[in-house]
Motif scaffolding. Structure first.
Motif, PDB file in Angstrom:
ATOM      1  N   VAL A   1       0.856  -1.184   0.000  1.00  0.00           N
ATOM      2  CA  VAL A   1       0.000   0.000   0.000  1.00  0.00           C
ATOM      3  C   VAL A   1       0.893   1.235   0.000  1.00  0.00           C
ATOM      4  O   VAL A   1       1.764   1.388   0.862  1.00  0.00           O
ATOM      5  CB  VAL A   1      -0.945   0.011   1.218  1.00  0.00           C
ATOM      6  N   PHE A   2       0.651   2.133  -0.972  1.00  0.00           N
ATOM      7  CA  PHE A   2       1.420   3.373  -1.086  1.00  0.00           C
ATOM      8  C   PHE A   2       0.447   4.554  -1.036  1.00  0.00           C
ATOM      9  O   PHE A   2      -0.574   4.564  -1.745  1.00  0.00           O
ATOM     10  CB  PHE A   2       2.204   3.412  -2.396  1.00  0.00           C
ATOM     11  N   GLY A   3       0.750   5.544  -0.211  1.00  0.00           N
ATOM     12  CA  GLY A   3      -0.067   6.745  -0.137  1.00  0.00           C
ATOM     13  C   GLY A   3       0.582   7.893  -0.885  1.00  0.00           C
ATOM     14  O   GLY A   3       1.777   8.153  -0.714  1.00  0.00           O
ATOM     15  N   ILE A   4      -0.177   8.568  -1.743  1.00  0.00           N
ATOM     16  CA  ILE A   4       0.352   9.713  -2.491  1.00  0.00           C
ATOM     17  C   ILE A   4      -0.481  10.944  -2.154  1.00  0.00           C
ATOM     18  O   ILE A   4      -1.598  10.852  -1.637  1.00  0.00           O
ATOM     19  CB  ILE A   4       0.331   9.455  -4.010  1.00  0.00           C
ATOM     20  N   ASP A   5       0.077  12.091  -2.464  1.00  0.00           N
ATOM     21  CA  ASP A   5      -0.600  13.354  -2.170  1.00  0.00           C
ATOM     22  C   ASP A   5      -1.826  13.529  -3.076  1.00  0.00           C
ATOM     23  O   ASP A   5      -1.855  13.045  -4.212  1.00  0.00           O
ATOM     24  CB  ASP A   5       0.375  14.510  -2.369  1.00  0.00           C
TER      25      ASP A   5
ATOM     26  N   ALA B   1      -0.433   8.222 -12.821  1.00  0.00           N
ATOM     27  CA  ALA B   1       1.030   8.228 -12.964  1.00  0.00           C
ATOM     28  C   ALA B   1       1.676   7.360 -11.892  1.00  0.00           C
ATOM     29  O   ALA B   1       2.629   6.614 -12.166  1.00  0.00           O
ATOM     30  CB  ALA B   1       1.553   9.662 -12.888  1.00  0.00           C
ATOM     31  N   ALA B   2       1.162   7.436 -10.683  1.00  0.00           N
ATOM     32  CA  ALA B   2       1.719   6.623  -9.594  1.00  0.00           C
ATOM     33  C   ALA B   2       1.499   5.145  -9.853  1.00  0.00           C
ATOM     34  O   ALA B   2       2.403   4.319  -9.645  1.00  0.00           O
ATOM     35  CB  ALA B   2       1.085   7.042  -8.269  1.00  0.00           C
ATOM     36  N   MET B   3       0.296   4.783 -10.324  1.00  0.00           N
ATOM     37  CA  MET B   3       0.018   3.374 -10.607  1.00  0.00           C
ATOM     38  C   MET B   3       0.883   2.863 -11.749  1.00  0.00           C
ATOM     39  O   MET B   3       1.320   1.700 -11.736  1.00  0.00           O
ATOM     40  CB  MET B   3      -1.472   3.196 -10.941  1.00  0.00           C
ATOM     41  N   GLN B   4       1.173   3.723 -12.736  1.00  0.00           N
ATOM     42  CA  GLN B   4       2.024   3.308 -13.845  1.00  0.00           C
ATOM     43  C   GLN B   4       3.451   3.058 -13.373  1.00  0.00           C
ATOM     44  O   GLN B   4       4.121   2.119 -13.829  1.00  0.00           O
ATOM     45  CB  GLN B   4       2.016   4.378 -14.937  1.00  0.00           C
ATOM     46  N   VAL B   5       3.916   3.890 -12.436  1.00  0.00           N
ATOM     47  CA  VAL B   5       5.258   3.681 -11.869  1.00  0.00           C
ATOM     48  C   VAL B   5       5.343   2.316 -11.181  1.00  0.00           C
ATOM     49  O   VAL B   5       6.299   1.553 -11.380  1.00  0.00           O
ATOM     50  CB  VAL B   5       5.603   4.813 -10.875  1.00  0.00           C
ATOM     51  N   ILE B   6       4.335   2.018 -10.391  1.00  0.00           N
ATOM     52  CA  ILE B   6       4.329   0.736  -9.674  1.00  0.00           C
ATOM     53  C   ILE B   6       4.253  -0.423 -10.661  1.00  0.00           C
ATOM     54  O   ILE B   6       4.954  -1.435 -10.520  1.00  0.00           O
ATOM     55  CB  ILE B   6       3.157   0.687  -8.687  1.00  0.00           C
ATOM     56  N   MET B   7       3.402  -0.294 -11.680  1.00  0.00           N
ATOM     57  CA  MET B   7       3.260  -1.361 -12.674  1.00  0.00           C
ATOM     58  C   MET B   7       4.558  -1.591 -13.434  1.00  0.00           C
ATOM     59  O   MET B   7       4.952  -2.741 -13.687  1.00  0.00           O
ATOM     60  CB  MET B   7       2.137  -1.014 -13.651  1.00  0.00           C
TER      61      MET B   7
ATOM     62  N   GLU C   1      11.878   5.397  -4.296  1.00  0.00           N
ATOM     63  CA  GLU C   1      12.875   6.113  -5.090  1.00  0.00           C
ATOM     64  C   GLU C   1      12.287   6.589  -6.423  1.00  0.00           C
ATOM     65  O   GLU C   1      12.597   7.692  -6.898  1.00  0.00           O
ATOM     66  CB  GLU C   1      14.078   5.211  -5.326  1.00  0.00           C
ATOM     67  N   ALA C   2      11.437   5.771  -7.039  1.00  0.00           N
ATOM     68  CA  ALA C   2      10.826   6.164  -8.304  1.00  0.00           C
ATOM     69  C   ALA C   2       9.858   7.329  -8.107  1.00  0.00           C
ATOM     70  O   ALA C   2       9.787   8.235  -8.944  1.00  0.00           O
ATOM     71  CB  ALA C   2      10.098   4.973  -8.929  1.00  0.00           C
TER      72      ALA C   2
ATOM     73  N   GLY D   1       8.611  13.038  -8.959  1.00  0.00           N
ATOM     74  CA  GLY D   1       7.985  14.160  -8.278  1.00  0.00           C
ATOM     75  C   GLY D   1       6.664  13.814  -7.634  1.00  0.00           C
ATOM     76  O   GLY D   1       5.837  14.697  -7.359  1.00  0.00           O
ATOM     77  N   ILE D   2       6.434  12.538  -7.341  1.00  0.00           N
ATOM     78  CA  ILE D   2       5.212  12.087  -6.657  1.00  0.00           C
ATOM     79  C   ILE D   2       5.530  12.019  -5.168  1.00  0.00           C
ATOM     80  O   ILE D   2       6.431  11.291  -4.748  1.00  0.00           O
ATOM     81  CB  ILE D   2       4.761  10.720  -7.180  1.00  0.00           C
ATOM     82  N   SER D   3       4.782  12.764  -4.383  1.00  0.00           N
ATOM     83  CA  SER D   3       5.097  12.851  -2.957  1.00  0.00           C
ATOM     84  C   SER D   3       4.292  11.847  -2.153  1.00  0.00           C
ATOM     85  O   SER D   3       3.155  11.502  -2.492  1.00  0.00           O
ATOM     86  CB  SER D   3       4.819  14.267  -2.438  1.00  0.00           C
ATOM     87  N   ILE D   4       4.927  11.376  -1.097  1.00  0.00           N
ATOM     88  CA  ILE D   4       4.261  10.506  -0.123  1.00  0.00           C
ATOM     89  C   ILE D   4       4.000  11.356   1.113  1.00  0.00           C
ATOM     90  O   ILE D   4       4.928  11.680   1.863  1.00  0.00           O
ATOM     91  CB  ILE D   4       5.139   9.287   0.226  1.00  0.00           C
ATOM     92  N   PRO D   5       2.752  11.783   1.342  1.00  0.00           N
ATOM     93  CA  PRO D   5       2.479  12.745   2.411  1.00  0.00           C
ATOM     94  C   PRO D   5       2.534  12.114   3.792  1.00  0.00           C
ATOM     95  O   PRO D   5       2.402  10.899   3.953  1.00  0.00           O
ATOM     96  CB  PRO D   5       1.067  13.231   2.083  1.00  0.00           C
TER      97      PRO D   5
END
Length: 268
Positions: free
Chosen positions: A177-181, A188-194, A247-248, A253-257
């Motif tokens: 589980v990843f939390g983004i702002d 974009a975040a889901m594409q990074v993970i995929m 790191e990705a 530029g995707i922040s984890i708040p």
């Protein structure tokens, strides 16, 4: 002096019997250990037989030999085997009450071997106690925790509680589980993970990776990734992918708040 010699002559047969019984006990104990180790080695050397059975059979053989040795020792003191059986039969109720926990462990050990909810080398959780199975004997199950602490679980407790076997199947699912702002793009975040999951050879293609937005939290948009891998790769994949996604996200530029409170001022 004559009285002393006479008394010594009286106790001589008893002393001889005691010495003979001691020798039988020592030899019997050593023989039980040797035969037990031989049975374990022979059974474990047979590919068609599970190593779990080797340890259990070795334990049974050891206790059977010790029982025969006990009967032999009784015979040395002039107690016939039939009399011993009669004595044990008469005392069976008292023995059963005194050793009901031990007998329960024995019967539970037999059930564990028959149904085999876990085997040697598997990582299990037995009633809240987790560890790798090192040995299954007639009365106890030995576990080793991840920090190599030995834990002995009575078979009666193991059979009578919930058993979670993490190694029963060849594959496992890794949930991340990843939390983004809220201001960042979830696509974009889901594409990074995929992309990271697809590039990792440990991630299986069947079932296919599952990545979705699963929660709108107080401070973050939560994205859950469910990936399948070989059971042996579970922890390494979980830790490695968590680091790679962090790191990705930093690179993209995707922040984890972190949890925070927003104060809103309203004019009258």
């Amino acid at each position: 002096m004559e009285d002393m010699m006479e008394q010594l002559g009286t106790f001589a047969p008893l002393i001889f019997s005691a010495a003979k019984a001691l020798v039988v006990l020592i030899v019997g104990w050593m023989a039980a250990g040797i035969v037990s180790r031989t049975v374990r080695r022979r059974v474990n050397a047979t590919p068609r037989i599970d190593p779990t059975l080797g340890n259990f059979f070795a334990s049974m053989v050891k206790w059977a030999i010790l029982a025969i040795v006990l009967v032999a020792v009784m015979g040395i003191f002039g107690i016939p085997a039939t009399s011993l059986v009669a004595i044990l039969g008469a005392a069976s109720l008292a023995i059963g009450l005194a050793l009901q926990g031990t007998l329960s462990d024995l019967s539970a050990g037999v059930m564990l071997i028959i149904f085999r909810p876990y085997k040697l080398g598997q990582f299990v959780d037995i009633g809240g106690t987790a560890g790798t199975v090192k040995d299954i004997s007639m009365f106890t199950t030995e576990l080793a925790t991840p920090d190599n602490v030995q834990i002995i679980v009575p078979n009666g407790q193991a059979w009578g509680t919930v058993i979670t076997n993490y190694s029963a199947h060849d594959t496992r699912r890794v949930d991340l589980v990843f939390g983004i702002d809220y201001g960042d793009s979830s696509d974009a975040a889901m594409q990074v993970i995929m992309d990271l999951a697809s590039a990792d050879e440990r991630v299986l293609g069947d079932p296919a990776p599952w990545i979705r937005v699963t929660n709108l939290g107080d401070s973050s948009v939560d994205i859950t990734a469910r990936l399948w891998c070989q059971a042996a790769d579970y922890w390494d994949l979980k830790f490695d992918l968590t680091k790679q996604v962090k790191e990705a996200f930093d690179t993209k530029g995707i922040s984890i708040p972190y949890p925070h409170t927003v104060e809103i001022h309203k004019t009258a």
